[in-house]
Design a protein around this motif. Structure first.
Motif, PDB file in Angstrom:
ATOM      1  N   GLN A 246       0.817  -1.215   0.000  1.00  0.00           N
ATOM      2  CA  GLN A 246       0.000   0.000   0.000  1.00  0.00           C
ATOM      3  C   GLN A 246       0.848   1.261   0.000  1.00  0.00           C
ATOM      4  OE1 GLN A 246      -1.885   1.877   3.252  1.00  0.00           O
ATOM      5  NE2 GLN A 246      -1.298   0.320   4.766  1.00  0.00           N
ATOM      6  N   PHE A 247       2.073   1.186   0.575  1.00  0.00           N
ATOM      7  CA  PHE A 247       2.899   2.382   0.686  1.00  0.00           C
ATOM      8  C   PHE A 247       3.623   2.715  -0.613  1.00  0.00           C
ATOM      9  CE2 PHE A 247       2.595   0.566   4.986  1.00  0.00           C
ATOM     10  CZ  PHE A 247       1.970   1.623   5.616  1.00  0.00           C
ATOM     11  N   CYS A 248       3.578   1.817  -1.586  1.00  0.00           N
ATOM     12  CA  CYS A 248       4.128   2.145  -2.912  1.00  0.00           C
ATOM     13  C   CYS A 248       3.044   2.094  -3.984  1.00  0.00           C
ATOM     14  CB  CYS A 248       5.301   1.238  -3.274  1.00  0.00           C
ATOM     15  SG  CYS A 248       5.050  -0.521  -3.041  1.00  0.00           S
ATOM     16  N   GLY A 249       1.784   2.205  -3.566  1.00  0.00           N
ATOM     17  CA  GLY A 249       0.681   2.399  -4.503  1.00  0.00           C
ATOM     18  C   GLY A 249       0.198   1.158  -5.224  1.00  0.00           C
ATOM     19  N   ARG A 250       0.597  -0.046  -4.785  1.00  0.00           N
ATOM     20  CA  ARG A 250       0.128  -1.281  -5.421  1.00  0.00           C
ATOM     21  C   ARG A 250      -0.290  -2.278  -4.333  1.00  0.00           C
ATOM     22  NH1 ARG A 250       1.577  -1.729 -11.020  1.00  0.00           N
ATOM     23  NH2 ARG A 250       1.341  -3.989 -10.921  1.00  0.00           N
ATOM     24  N   PRO A 251      -1.445  -2.053  -3.699  1.00  0.00           N
ATOM     25  CA  PRO A 251      -1.881  -2.926  -2.596  1.00  0.00           C
ATOM     26  C   PRO A 251      -1.978  -4.383  -3.048  1.00  0.00           C
ATOM     27  CG  PRO A 251      -3.259  -0.969  -2.752  1.00  0.00           C
ATOM     28  CD  PRO A 251      -2.411  -0.980  -3.980  1.00  0.00           C
TER      29      PRO A 251
END
Length: 287
Positions: A246-251
Motif C-alpha cells: 500500500q505504501f508504494c501504490g500497489r496494494p
C-alpha cells in the motif's frame, strides 16, 4: 521468444506485483536471462524449462534486476498461472517447479478469463536464530520504541534467509532504508529483512540499499507464516491474509498458513490471485 506479463497477489490488472514469465527458456544461459530481466524492468522475471512429457514439472530460474535468486514466491505463483493458461481448462491443477533452493508445488485454480488463484507449498521452514541487535531500529529510520514489545526479531528461511523484524502498529508508514544493510544482515546470517506489523498483519520489504520497495514478497510471506505459528500468533492450518504494497501504490494480499505444532512446523503455504495482463514476443535475444 514468447513471454507473459502477469500481476501477482492481486486479481486486478495493474496492481499487485508484476512479473515477466518466459515459458520456453531452455536455450538461454544465465547471462542472457539477467540481461532480459534488466530490459523488462519488472521486479523479477522467471524462466522455465519443461522437465517431463506430461508438462506438469518444470525447471525454473528467477532473476531480479541485479542477480539470480535461489528462491522466490511471487514468480513461482505467477509462472504456474501462465502454465495453466497455456494448458487450458477450468479445473484445478498442480505444477511442480524446481528452483535452485528447493522444488515446490503450486496448486492453481482458474477464476475467470485471465484470472487464477494459487497456493504454493514452501515446505518446512528453518529457524536460524534470534540475534540481539541494539541498533536494529535505526536500520529502518525508526525509534527503539517502534519495535514490537513482545515479539523478538528472528531469522527464518524457506529458501531465503529473512530477518523478521516485528514492529508496532503505525511504524510501517514511517519506515525506510537510507543506508545499505547488506553487511549488518550478513553478520547475523540473514540475506534480507522484512518489517512485520504482526497485529495488523501487514509488512514492508525493500532491497537492501532501500532504493526499491517490493510490492509483495512471497518468499518472505512463508517465513512470516512460520514465525507467527512459532510464536502462537497463527493456529495450525489457519489461513490469514498478509497485506503489503500500500505504501508504494500497489496494494497486494497474500494468504498465509502454517501446518504443525509451534516447535514442529511441517509446511508453510502462501497463496494469492494472479491476473494475466499481456503477452509479448522478444524479436531478438542478447548475445
Amino acid at each position: 521468444m514468447h513471454y507473459f506479463h502477469v500481476d501477482v497477489f492481486s486479481g486486478t490488472p495493474f496492481s499487485g506485483n508484476s512479473l515477466a514469465v518466459f515459458p520456453g527458456a531452455a536455450g538461454l544461459n544465465g547471462s542472457q536471462m539477467q540481461r532480459i530481466t534488466e530490459e523488462m524492468r519488472h521486479f523479477e522475471s522467471i524462466f522455465l524449462d519443461q522437465k517431463n512429457e506430461a508438462g506438469d514439472a518444470w525447471r525454473a530460474r528467477v532473476f531480479d534486476l541485479s542477480e539470480e535468486l535461489d528462491f522466490a514466491g511471487h514468480p513461482v505463483i505467477g509462472a504456474a498461472s501462465v502454465l495453466h493458461a497455456m494448458a487450458g481448462g477450468d479445473t484445478s491443477r498442480t505444477w511442480s517447479l524446481e528452483l535452485k533452493a528447493r522444488t515446490v508445488e503450486v496448486v492453481r485454480e482458474r477464476r475467470g478469463h485471465g484470472r487464477y488463484a494459487s497456493v504454493l507449498d514452501q515446505g518446512p521452514p528453518q529457524f536460524l536464530g534470534r540475534p540481539v541487535l541494539n541498533d536494529l531500529s535505526s536500520w529502518f529510520c525508526l525509534d527503539e520504541e517502534d519495535l514490537h514489545a513482545e515479539l523478538p526479531p528472528e531469522i527464518v528461511s524457506t529458501g531465503l534467509h529473512y530477518l523478521i523484524v516485528p514492529v508496532r502498529t503505525g511504524a510501517l508508514k514511517r519506515a525506510r532504508i537510507t543506508s545499505d544493510i547488506t553487511g549488518p544482515l550478513g553478520q547475523v546470517g540473514a540475506q534480507f529483512a522484512y518489517l512485520l506489523d504482526a497485529d495488523a498483519l501487514e509488512g514492508r520489504h525493500w532491497n537492501n540499499d532501500g532504493v526499491v520497495e517490493d510490492v509483495a514478497t512471497g518468499s518472505a510471506a512463508g517465513c512470516v507464516a512460520a514465525y507467527l505459528r512459532r510464536h502462537e500468533r497463527l493456529g495450525d492450518g489457519d489461513q490469514q491474509v498478509l497485506r503489503q504494497g500500500q505504501f508504494c501504490g500497489r496494494p497486494s494480499e497474500m494468504t498465509i498458513s502454517a501446518h504443525g505444532g509451534p516447535q514442529a512446523i511441517t509446511s508453510v503455504r502462501v497463496g494469492g490471485e494472479v491476473a494475466v495482463v499481456a503477452q509479448g514476443r522478444l524479436e531478438g535475444l542478447p548475445q
